[in-house]
Design a protein around this motif. Structure first.
Motif, PDB file in Angstrom:
ATOM      1  N   HIS B   2       0.846  -1.188   0.000  1.00 32.46           N
ATOM      2  CA  HIS B   2       0.000   0.000   0.000  1.00 32.46           C
ATOM      3  C   HIS B   2       0.881   1.237   0.000  1.00 32.46           C
ATOM      4  O   HIS B   2       1.955   1.240   0.570  1.00 32.46           O
ATOM      5  CB  HIS B   2      -0.888   0.014   1.223  1.00 32.46           C
ATOM      6  CG  HIS B   2      -1.727  -1.235   1.276  1.00 32.46           C
ATOM      7  ND1 HIS B   2      -2.850  -1.385   0.513  1.00 32.46           N
ATOM      8  CD2 HIS B   2      -1.567  -2.385   1.957  1.00 32.46           C
ATOM      9  CE1 HIS B   2      -3.380  -2.585   0.736  1.00 32.46           C
ATOM     10  NE2 HIS B   2      -2.615  -3.215   1.609  1.00 32.46           N
ATOM     11  N   PHE B  28     -10.084   4.055   2.489  1.00 28.49           N
ATOM     12  CA  PHE B  28      -8.854   3.797   3.240  1.00 28.49           C
ATOM     13  C   PHE B  28      -7.674   3.888   2.311  1.00 28.49           C
ATOM     14  O   PHE B  28      -7.450   3.021   1.493  1.00 28.49           O
ATOM     15  CB  PHE B  28      -8.888   2.390   3.849  1.00 28.49           C
ATOM     16  CG  PHE B  28     -10.020   2.209   4.805  1.00 28.49           C
ATOM     17  CD1 PHE B  28      -9.854   2.529   6.129  1.00 28.49           C
ATOM     18  CD2 PHE B  28     -11.251   1.761   4.352  1.00 28.49           C
ATOM     19  CE1 PHE B  28     -10.903   2.376   7.015  1.00 28.49           C
ATOM     20  CE2 PHE B  28     -12.293   1.613   5.237  1.00 28.49           C
ATOM     21  CZ  PHE B  28     -12.126   1.923   6.580  1.00 28.49           C
ATOM     22  N   GLY B  30      -3.545   4.238   1.844  1.00 30.48           N
ATOM     23  CA  GLY B  30      -2.273   4.082   2.553  1.00 30.48           C
ATOM     24  C   GLY B  30      -2.334   3.202   3.766  1.00 30.48           C
ATOM     25  O   GLY B  30      -3.090   2.242   3.830  1.00 30.48           O
ATOM     26  N   GLY B  36       1.588   0.640  10.581  1.00 28.71           N
ATOM     27  CA  GLY B  36       0.505  -0.290  10.250  1.00 28.71           C
ATOM     28  C   GLY B  36      -0.549  -0.529  11.320  1.00 28.71           C
ATOM     29  O   GLY B  36      -1.678  -0.084  11.187  1.00 28.71           O
ATOM     30  N   PRO B  37      -0.212  -1.170  12.425  1.00 31.87           N
ATOM     31  CA  PRO B  37      -1.248  -1.630  13.362  1.00 31.87           C
ATOM     32  C   PRO B  37      -2.058  -0.473  13.921  1.00 31.87           C
ATOM     33  O   PRO B  37      -3.274  -0.505  13.919  1.00 31.87           O
ATOM     34  CB  PRO B  37      -0.459  -2.311  14.480  1.00 31.87           C
ATOM     35  CG  PRO B  37       0.873  -2.582  13.934  1.00 31.87           C
ATOM     36  CD  PRO B  37       1.141  -1.591  12.852  1.00 31.87           C
ATOM     37  N   PHE B  39      -2.602   2.470  12.767  1.00 33.18           N
ATOM     38  CA  PHE B  39      -3.435   3.045  11.743  1.00 33.18           C
ATOM     39  C   PHE B  39      -4.630   2.131  11.497  1.00 33.18           C
ATOM     40  O   PHE B  39      -5.761   2.570  11.423  1.00 33.18           O
ATOM     41  CB  PHE B  39      -2.592   3.223  10.475  1.00 33.18           C
ATOM     42  CG  PHE B  39      -3.366   3.781   9.326  1.00 33.18           C
ATOM     43  CD1 PHE B  39      -3.465   5.141   9.147  1.00 33.18           C
ATOM     44  CD2 PHE B  39      -4.007   2.943   8.423  1.00 33.18           C
ATOM     45  CE1 PHE B  39      -4.176   5.662   8.074  1.00 33.18           C
ATOM     46  CE2 PHE B  39      -4.718   3.457   7.368  1.00 33.18           C
ATOM     47  CZ  PHE B  39      -4.810   4.816   7.185  1.00 33.18           C
ATOM     48  N   GLY B  40      -4.350   0.843  11.415  1.00 30.29           N
ATOM     49  CA  GLY B  40      -5.406  -0.125  11.122  1.00 30.29           C
ATOM     50  C   GLY B  40      -6.487  -0.121  12.194  1.00 30.29           C
ATOM     51  O   GLY B  40      -7.668  -0.034  11.911  1.00 30.29           O
ATOM     52  N   SER B  41      -6.078  -0.148  13.476  1.00 35.21           N
ATOM     53  CA  SER B  41      -7.097  -0.252  14.519  1.00 35.21           C
ATOM     54  C   SER B  41      -7.849   1.069  14.664  1.00 35.21           C
ATOM     55  O   SER B  41      -9.007   1.087  15.038  1.00 35.21           O
ATOM     56  CB  SER B  41      -6.464  -0.638  15.849  1.00 35.21           C
ATOM     57  OG  SER B  41      -5.539   0.346  16.251  1.00 35.21           O
ATOM     58  N   GLY B  43      -8.668   2.851  12.166  1.00 32.57           N
ATOM     59  CA  GLY B  43      -9.677   2.752  11.125  1.00 32.57           C
ATOM     60  C   GLY B  43     -10.835   1.882  11.569  1.00 32.57           C
ATOM     61  O   GLY B  43     -12.005   2.175  11.326  1.00 32.57           O
ATOM     62  N   LEU B  44     -10.514   0.819  12.305  1.00 30.66           N
ATOM     63  CA  LEU B  44     -11.540  -0.091  12.805  1.00 30.66           C
ATOM     64  C   LEU B  44     -12.473   0.641  13.752  1.00 30.66           C
ATOM     65  O   LEU B  44     -13.685   0.518  13.694  1.00 30.66           O
ATOM     66  CB  LEU B  44     -10.865  -1.244  13.558  1.00 30.66           C
ATOM     67  CG  LEU B  44     -11.144  -2.629  13.007  1.00 30.66           C
ATOM     68  CD1 LEU B  44      -9.846  -3.316  12.735  1.00 30.66           C
ATOM     69  CD2 LEU B  44     -11.965  -3.421  13.964  1.00 30.66           C
ATOM     70  N   ALA B  47     -14.720   2.913  12.046  1.00 30.44           N
ATOM     71  CA  ALA B  47     -15.743   2.164  11.324  1.00 30.44           C
ATOM     72  C   ALA B  47     -16.849   1.717  12.281  1.00 30.44           C
ATOM     73  O   ALA B  47     -18.036   1.882  12.000  1.00 30.44           O
ATOM     74  CB  ALA B  47     -15.102   0.953  10.643  1.00 30.44           C
TER      75      ALA B  47
END
Lengths: 299, 333
Positions: B2, B28, B30, B36-37, B39-41, B43-44, B47
């Motif tokens: 990404h 979403f 990048g 990573g983590p 940013f990912g959580s 986003g979760l 959401a």
């Protein structure tokens, strides 16, 4: 609404799948895979050990019983009354046997169970019935039908009710405080650590059984009532039903052992003070069939 | 791989959305590499928060509140009815036993041997009693239970013990027993109540899956069969496994059942009643269990008893005519 749901749910899923592709995600996946492989490996190893054991047992000899049970207790040969009953029966019937404690629970999770001539049997009463037929009535009995009726009822009462009052007292009401010292010392710490894990299923077990719905006073009421009946039926006879011991004496001896030595100090005191007949009977059976009692205990 | 942080996100935290996005993937951007983590959580979390704010979720919340209100209403009403019933029972009269149990059966006055035992005992002892079927389950989740002079007692044996003391040993013949006879009575009662009945229950509910019971239950209990088969048969199987009796096959269950009945027959022998010439308290237990075996378990069990234990059948008839002369009138249709 539909597109909000999809965006919400879809967004969550996309984020998850994106994260799974990251280094941390890949690491987790590798760990999970390793755990799965480890599980499979353990299962295969366990199966191999089981197979090895069975090969060993099949070499015990023709008509030699391999008795699978829990390990010896510190103050009695077994904390399970059914295992103690069966072992006492084997001694009364002069049936050759060897003890195995590697696999104490057999099919349907029951202890004790036996292997004989390659065949595996479980449930102490079904086993005793089988052995009585197989060895052609090895315990000579001359009992009337009425005596058989009483003997059977005594065995069922002790095995299906009295023992649950004893077990409920020793595991739940007394929170294992007394029985802990009856387990072999090398297991005690492990049991102490794991106790919170199995306390809840154990409580459920006693609740489903019925005895778990009573308080301590009621439990002891039932226990002492049944001990009174046991003593009154024995009277002044040397054994339960007659001058000579019968199969039913195995059950009586095993259950009395649990009551005296595997329940609680107050229960032992009560029995010694109020039921000299039962105490005398226990000593008699012990001297007759367990002269090696001291050696049949763990440290 | 990404790309770098995309334009839609400012930082890794729960960045705000500017409204429902038209597509899923584009939002979403990048979020690869080192950040990573987190940013990912982030986003979760965003959401999930968006889902929670949606009309769908609000509706769900309203539904939950509505259900809670209904629940409280039902509970208050239940408690009101309970108080009403207890006031009714308290008016039954001094020393009148209110026996709480299930409705009558069509082949036996009660399919619970524990309820039948108490009823038979009351008839034996001349104790006045009335039946209540509105609240069959008592404390400790046991049935039957009794109310007497405003007091509530659970468990059939504790009930019998209480009644014996309260009415000052009303069954005279029990007092004439020797300790050895009394002991045989007690031992037999425990065997029947704690083991034999479990085997009968196995046969009724698990092995035969209530096939026979469905034919003999009264109309008002018949619908319970369907509910049982749908919701409870798994629960009952698991309970039977825990209890021990559920680990046996059908031939083994019948082996143990018939062995217990043989012991009962051997104890009775040629005597007219369990312990002698007169019926005693322990006969209530023996008769009640025998009634279940003969009339409310399975045809093959009845056949076994009738063929092998003539003395048990005669004993059953004897007790029935002595204490249940109204047997046929009492049965449900």
């Amino acid at each position: 609404m539909a597109c909000v749901e999809r965006a919400g749910g879809g967004a969550v899923w996309t984020e998850l799948s994106r994260w799974a592709n990251t280094t941390a995600g890949r690491r987790l996946a590798k760990t999970l895979l390793a755990a799965a492989l480890l599980g499979v490996g353990l299962k295969l190893w366990d199966r191999r050990r089981r197979h090895q054991r069975r090969q060993r047992w099949s070499q015990a000899g023709k008509d030699v019983v391999v008795l699978h049970q829990f390990e010896r207790g510190t103050n009695m040969p077994n904390l399970s009354p059914f295992a103690l009953k069966l072992e006492t029966f084997l001694r009364m019937a002069n049936i050759q046997y060897v003890v195995d404690a590697d696999e104490p629970q057999g099919a349907r999770g029951k202890c004790p169970w036996i292997t004989i001539n390659g065949e595996e049997l479980s449930d102490s009463e079904l086993i005793m019935d089988y052995l009585t037929k197989h060895f052609n009535n090895p315990i000579p009995e001359q009992l009337t039908p009425a005596q058989h009726g009483v003997g059977r009822a005594v065995q069922v009462m002790l095995d299906e009710h009295t023992i649950f009052a004893v077990a409920y007292k020793r595991y739940i009401l007394d929170n294992m405080s007394y029985i802990m010292n009856c387990f072999p010392s090398r297991y005690r710490n492990g049991i102490r650590i794991l106790k919170p894990l199995f306390l809840s299923p154990l409580k459920k077990f006693f609740y489903v059984n019925g005895i778990g719905r009573f308080n301590e006073q009621e439990t002891l009421f039932f226990l002492y009532r049944e001990l009174r009946a046991l003593e009154d039926v024995m009277g002044d006879k040397p054994f339960l039903l007659a001058d000579a011991p019968s199969t039913y004496d195995a059950a009586v001896f095993a259950e009395l052992t649990q009551v005296l030595l595997g329940c609680a100090p107050e229960v032992e005191r009560y029995v010694r003070e109020n039921h000299a007949v039962l105490v005398g009977y226990h000593e008699r059976m012990k001297a007759k069939y367990w002269p090696d009692w001291q050696q049949c205990r763990a440290d | 791989m990404h790309g770098g942080p995309g334009p839609a996100y400012s930082g890794g935290g729960g960045g705000g959305y500017s409204g429902p996005p038209p597509t899923v993937g584009g939002m979403f951007g990048g979020g690869g590499g080192g950040g990573g983590p987190r940013f990912g959580s982030g986003g979760l979390r965003s959401a999930c928060r968006e889902v929670a704010d949606s009309p769908a979720c609000r509706r769900l919340l309203q539904l939950a509140l509505g259900a809670a209100a209904v629940g409280i209403g039902v509970k208050l009403y239940t408690q009101y009815r309970r108080r009403q019933r207890r006031a009714q029972w308290a008016q039954q009269g001094k020393d009148v036993v209110v026996l709480h149990t299930y409705p009558r059966g069509t082949t036996v006055p009660n399919i619970s041997p524990f309820a039948l035992k108490i009823e038979t005992y009351c008839r034996m002892a001349g104790i006045a009693y009335v039946i209540d079927t509105e609240e069959p389950m008592g404390g400790k989740l046991m049935s039957p239970w009794i109310t007497i002079n405003g007091e509530e007692i659970n468990d059939s044996e504790l009930i019998l013990d209480y009644l014996e003391k309260h009415f000052n040993k009303p069954v005279a013949a029990t007092e004439k027993l020797t300790p050895a006879q009394r002991a045989v009575g007690r031992i037999t009662q425990v065997m029947l109540d704690e083991h034999t009945m479990g085997l009968i229950a196995m046969k009724r509910y698990v092995i035969d899956n209530m096939e026979y019971m469905a034919t003999i239950l009264p109309a008002q209990l018949k619908k319970m069969v369907i509910i049982y088969k749908l919701f409870f048969s798994g629960v009952i199987k698991k309970r039977m496994w825990l209890k021990g009796v559920g680990r046996f096959t059908e031939p083994e269950v019948l082996f143990f059942l018939y062995r217990d009945l043989q012991a009962l027959a051997d104890t009775l022998g040629k005597q007219p009643y369990l312990l002698g010439n007169e019926p005693t308290t322990y006969d209530a237990a023996a008769f009640s269990l025998l009634a279940q075996a003969l009339c409310a378990t399975a045809p093959e069990v009845e056949v076994q008893v009738r063929q092998k234990h003539d003395n048990l059948c005669q004993y059953f008839d004897r007790m029935k005519s002595k204490f249940w002369s109204d047997w046929d009138q009492v049965l449900a249709q």
